[in-house]
Design a protein around this motif. Structure first.
Motif, PDB file in Angstrom:
ATOM      1  N   THR A 121      15.996  84.170  -3.376  1.00 12.82           N
ATOM      2  CA  THR A 121      15.856  84.062  -4.825  1.00 12.82           C
ATOM      3  C   THR A 121      15.611  82.600  -5.163  1.00 12.82           C
ATOM      4  O   THR A 121      15.939  81.700  -4.396  1.00 12.82           O
ATOM      5  N   GLY A 122      15.018  82.356  -6.328  1.00 19.55           N
ATOM      6  CA  GLY A 122      14.593  81.002  -6.639  1.00 19.55           C
ATOM      7  C   GLY A 122      13.314  80.686  -5.894  1.00 19.55           C
ATOM      8  O   GLY A 122      12.900  81.416  -4.980  1.00 19.55           O
ATOM      9  N   TRP A 123      12.668  79.593  -6.293  1.00 20.50           N
ATOM     10  CA  TRP A 123      11.361  79.261  -5.718  1.00 20.50           C
ATOM     11  C   TRP A 123      11.484  78.869  -4.256  1.00 20.50           C
ATOM     12  O   TRP A 123      12.358  78.122  -3.864  1.00 20.50           O
ATOM     13  N   GLY A 124      10.561  79.412  -3.440  1.00 17.66           N
ATOM     14  CA  GLY A 124      10.344  78.810  -2.146  1.00 17.66           C
ATOM     15  C   GLY A 124      10.595  79.613  -0.888  1.00 17.66           C
ATOM     16  O   GLY A 124      11.688  80.141  -0.669  1.00 17.66           O
ATOM     17  N   HIS A 156      -0.959  74.787 -12.854  1.00 16.88           N
ATOM     18  CA  HIS A 156       0.235  75.021 -13.663  1.00 16.88           C
ATOM     19  C   HIS A 156       1.285  73.985 -13.293  1.00 16.88           C
ATOM     20  O   HIS A 156       1.226  73.370 -12.217  1.00 16.88           O
ATOM     21  N   LYS A 157       2.234  73.782 -14.175  1.00 18.86           N
ATOM     22  CA  LYS A 157       3.347  72.906 -13.860  1.00 18.86           C
ATOM     23  C   LYS A 157       4.148  73.508 -12.708  1.00 18.86           C
ATOM     24  O   LYS A 157       4.246  74.732 -12.591  1.00 18.86           O
ATOM     25  N   GLU A 158       4.705  72.636 -11.872  1.00 18.66           N
ATOM     26  CA  GLU A 158       5.484  73.126 -10.745  1.00 18.66           C
ATOM     27  C   GLU A 158       6.740  73.842 -11.232  1.00 18.66           C
ATOM     28  O   GLU A 158       7.385  73.421 -12.186  1.00 18.66           O
ATOM     29  N   ALA A 159       7.081  74.933 -10.526  1.00 18.00           N
ATOM     30  CA  ALA A 159       8.300  75.674 -10.849  1.00 18.00           C
ATOM     31  C   ALA A 159       9.523  74.878 -10.412  1.00 18.00           C
ATOM     32  O   ALA A 159       9.443  74.002  -9.539  1.00 18.00           O
ATOM     33  N   ALA A 160      10.655  75.197 -11.033  1.00 16.77           N
ATOM     34  CA  ALA A 160      11.915  74.573 -10.630  1.00 16.77           C
ATOM     35  C   ALA A 160      12.206  74.934  -9.171  1.00 16.77           C
ATOM     36  O   ALA A 160      12.079  76.099  -8.769  1.00 16.77           O
ATOM     37  N   ARG A 161      12.612  73.935  -8.387  1.00 20.40           N
ATOM     38  CA  ARG A 161      12.771  74.140  -6.947  1.00 20.40           C
ATOM     39  C   ARG A 161      14.204  73.905  -6.477  1.00 20.40           C
ATOM     40  O   ARG A 161      14.436  73.464  -5.354  1.00 20.40           O
TER      41      ARG A 161
END
Length: 285
Positions: free
Chosen positions: A205-208, A239-244
């Protein structure tokens, strides 16, 4: 894979209907139309869902839209649910901000091979060109070499590899696992192999790195990685980078699995699912 065989395109999206509609318009212009489109929506707001479902291009493609509530970045879960709603033996994963060239489906079919998965690549577009594309002022697919050379000179794209078409062959294969260059936004895999590793791992879950994980587990299962460069590039809208914030945790899981040899997902495609949080809309039925 023979050109007469249909395949399933799984497009992941979240609250960016303008980019997704541009992607769908590019798929509607494919030279090979023998495919289905399944949108795997990771909880987009209702205005984005309606914009996609009401669009003429969605009806033209006979689109299937799979949605679950927004509980954060859970693209692995969304993709698994998209696969569950699909019907063909070969799966191509694309992000909803990645525009295919007009021969994208045809090229993926040429590269599809038993015992292999295909890792495609992408061409990054500038903010300005991205805005013109999503506004419908400019079209990125089906353009001439001179168009792209001029865009490169203006700094509106980062490379020109998509202008080349290299044939299939042994040089495309990577027998070892290499993290670099893995693109979940452009990947092809046989359904049987996807099920063998139990699909995407929803414990990510979350980016990456959920994409690196599935490629690693396919490698552990004996599936070779085939590079799709100069054949299957997509145009990636800016696009703006997602929260990582979760990236380092997810990366460590992948590092641990490199050593462990894990094949099946911890929380994968085959787990029992409850339908009360799932909405499936089939425009092709």
């Amino acid at each position: 894979m023979h050109s007469s065989q249909p395949l399933s395109v799984i497009i992941s999206t979240y609250n960016r209907s303008d980019a997704l509609l541009a992607t769908l318009k590019a798929f509607a212009q494919q030279t090979d139309r023998n495919f289905e489109v399944v949108v795997a929506d990771d909880g987009s707001r209702d205005e984005h869902r309606r914009a996609v479902l009401d669009a003429p291009v969605s009806k033209d493609l006979g689109l299937t839209h799979v949605w679950h509530p927004d509980v954060g970045f859970t693209v692995a879960k969304a993709r698994n649910r998209g696969v569950a709603a699909s019907k063909y033996d070969y799966l191509v994963f694309v992000d909803g901000d990645c525009l295919p060239e007009v021969d994208f489906i045809a090229q993926h079919k040429k590269l599809a091979q038993v015992g292999c998965m295909v890792n495609g690549s992408r061409v990054l577009l500038s903010p300005g060109l991205t805005q013109r594309v999503v506004d419908g002022i400019e079209q990125a697919w089906g353009r001439s070499a001179w168009y792209w050379v001029s865009r490169r000179l203006r700094g509106e794209c980062n490379k020109l590899t998509h202008l080349l078409r290299l044939s299939d062959g042994p040089r495309r294969l990577e027998r070892g696992f290499r993290w670099k260059g893995i693109r979940g936004c452009n990947m092809g895999v046989w359904r049987a192999d996807y099920e063998r590793v139990d699909g995407y791992d929803e414990s990510f879950t979350g980016w990456g790195h959920e994409d690196a994980d599935v490629v690693l587990r396919l490698h552990h299962a004996g599936i070779a990685r085939k590079n799709g460069f100069c054949a299957t590039e997509v145009f990636h809208l800016w696009h703006k980078e997602a929260a990582r914030g979760q990236e380092s945790v997810n990366a460590q899981v992948v590092r641990d699995r490199i050593l462990s040899g894990q094949v099946r997902a911890t929380a994968g495609y085959s787990q029992v699912r409850h339908p009360d949080d799932l909405v499936i809309t089939r425009l092709g039925s």
